[in-house]
Design a protein around this motif. Sequence first.
Motif, PDB file in Angstrom:
ATOM      1  N   TRP A  15      66.781  80.341   2.852  1.00  0.00           N
ATOM      2  CA  TRP A  15      66.365  78.949   3.001  1.00  0.00           C
ATOM      3  C   TRP A  15      67.547  77.983   2.935  1.00  0.00           C
ATOM      4  N   ARG A  16      68.672  78.387   2.352  1.00  0.00           N
ATOM      5  CA  ARG A  16      69.843  77.485   2.247  1.00  0.00           C
ATOM      6  C   ARG A  16      70.433  77.162   3.607  1.00  0.00           C
ATOM      7  N   THR A  17      70.519  78.164   4.469  1.00  0.00           N
ATOM      8  CA  THR A  17      71.204  77.979   5.751  1.00  0.00           C
ATOM      9  C   THR A  17      70.419  78.515   6.942  1.00  0.00           C
ATOM     10  N   GLY A  18      69.284  79.147   6.680  1.00  0.00           N
ATOM     11  CA  GLY A  18      68.530  79.797   7.746  1.00  0.00           C
ATOM     12  C   GLY A  18      67.807  78.840   8.665  1.00  0.00           C
ATOM     13  N   THR A  19      67.264  79.408   9.710  1.00  0.00           N
ATOM     14  CA  THR A  19      66.458  78.677  10.688  1.00  0.00           C
ATOM     15  C   THR A  19      64.994  79.081  10.477  1.00  0.00           C
ATOM     16  N   PRO A  20      64.064  78.317  11.025  1.00  0.00           N
ATOM     17  CA  PRO A  20      62.665  78.743  10.927  1.00  0.00           C
ATOM     18  C   PRO A  20      62.467  80.166  11.461  1.00  0.00           C
ATOM     19  N   GLU A  21      63.158  80.481  12.536  1.00  0.00           N
ATOM     20  CA  GLU A  21      63.024  81.805  13.143  1.00  0.00           C
ATOM     21  C   GLU A  21      63.587  82.909  12.249  1.00  0.00           C
ATOM     22  N   GLU A  49      55.300  77.536  12.618  1.00  0.00           N
ATOM     23  CA  GLU A  49      55.050  76.127  12.942  1.00  0.00           C
ATOM     24  C   GLU A  49      55.320  75.238  11.729  1.00  0.00           C
ATOM     25  N   PHE A  50      54.852  75.660  10.561  1.00  0.00           N
ATOM     26  CA  PHE A  50      55.111  74.901   9.337  1.00  0.00           C
ATOM     27  C   PHE A  50      56.611  74.820   9.056  1.00  0.00           C
ATOM     28  N   LEU A  51      57.307  75.955   9.151  1.00  0.00           N
ATOM     29  CA  LEU A  51      58.747  75.986   8.875  1.00  0.00           C
ATOM     30  C   LEU A  51      59.510  75.053   9.809  1.00  0.00           C
ATOM     31  N   ARG A  52      59.148  75.048  11.071  1.00  0.00           N
ATOM     32  CA  ARG A  52      59.832  74.174  12.032  1.00  0.00           C
ATOM     33  C   ARG A  52      59.671  72.709  11.631  1.00  0.00           C
ATOM     34  N   ASN A  57      62.130  67.978   9.109  1.00  0.00           N
ATOM     35  CA  ASN A  57      61.960  66.745   8.335  1.00  0.00           C
ATOM     36  C   ASN A  57      62.807  66.685   7.075  1.00  0.00           C
ATOM     37  N   PHE A  58      62.985  67.818   6.420  1.00  0.00           N
ATOM     38  CA  PHE A  58      63.615  67.802   5.103  1.00  0.00           C
ATOM     39  C   PHE A  58      64.924  68.572   5.024  1.00  0.00           C
ATOM     40  N   GLY A  59      65.246  69.340   6.021  1.00  0.00           N
ATOM     41  CA  GLY A  59      66.468  70.142   5.963  1.00  0.00           C
ATOM     42  C   GLY A  59      66.268  71.392   5.134  1.00  0.00           C
ATOM     43  N   ASN A  60      67.338  72.062   4.886  1.00  0.00           N
ATOM     44  CA  ASN A  60      67.273  73.320   4.160  1.00  0.00           C
ATOM     45  C   ASN A  60      67.072  73.079   2.667  1.00  0.00           C
ATOM     46  N   ILE A  61      66.678  74.134   1.977  1.00  0.00           N
ATOM     47  CA  ILE A  61      66.348  74.060   0.551  1.00  0.00           C
ATOM     48  C   ILE A  61      67.219  75.033  -0.220  1.00  0.00           C
ATOM     49  N   PHE A  83      65.818  69.827  -2.500  1.00  0.00           N
ATOM     50  CA  PHE A  83      65.901  69.386  -1.114  1.00  0.00           C
ATOM     51  C   PHE A  83      65.882  67.864  -1.093  1.00  0.00           C
ATOM     52  N   THR A  84      66.012  67.281   0.102  1.00  0.00           N
ATOM     53  CA  THR A  84      66.096  65.831   0.248  1.00  0.00           C
ATOM     54  C   THR A  84      64.981  65.335   1.158  1.00  0.00           C
ATOM     55  N   ILE A  85      64.330  64.248   0.726  1.00  0.00           N
ATOM     56  CA  ILE A  85      63.321  63.570   1.544  1.00  0.00           C
ATOM     57  C   ILE A  85      63.732  62.106   1.642  1.00  0.00           C
ATOM     58  N   ASN A  86      64.015  61.642   2.854  1.00  0.00           N
ATOM     59  CA  ASN A  86      64.398  60.234   3.066  1.00  0.00           C
ATOM     60  C   ASN A  86      65.479  59.778   2.088  1.00  0.00           C
ATOM     61  N   ASP A  87      66.536  60.517   1.985  1.00  0.00           N
ATOM     62  CA  ASP A  87      67.665  60.226   1.098  1.00  0.00           C
ATOM     63  C   ASP A  87      67.333  60.341  -0.387  1.00  0.00           C
TER      64      ASP A  87
END
Length: 123
Positions: A15-21, A49-52, A57-61, A83-87
């Motif tokens: 989750w730190r650097t991965g992609t939804p795929e 779909e959720f991961l994408r 919206n939030f970037g990696n975690i 993680f970050t939401i809207n700064d």
Amino acid sequence: MTTPSELVTEFCSEWRTGTPESIVEYFTDDAVYHNIPMQPLVGKPAILEFLRGFLANFGNIDFDIHHQAEIGDTVMNERVDRFTINDNKIELPVMGSFEVRDGKIAAWRDYFDMAPLTALGGQ
């Protein structure tokens, strides 16, 4: 051979650097992902779909695992998800339960308090 605990640790790191795929490949085709305050997602297409949407919206975690236990094919971990939401930087305490089948995650349930997330709606 990877143990269920090793698989979950690797999954959490993805989750730190991965992609939804790349993240969705850790799941079985019929997997269930349930953030307990919300409705469960069933099957890889729904999870993808959720991961994408989430990562867009939030970037990696960063999953900071404090404790993890394995009993058979079940892994439970206590962690803080960052993680970050809207700064706004979020640190969300989470208890996760994972069921592993044939080297993949068949079920993942996360238990957490929505208050840190809903508090952002009032800003």
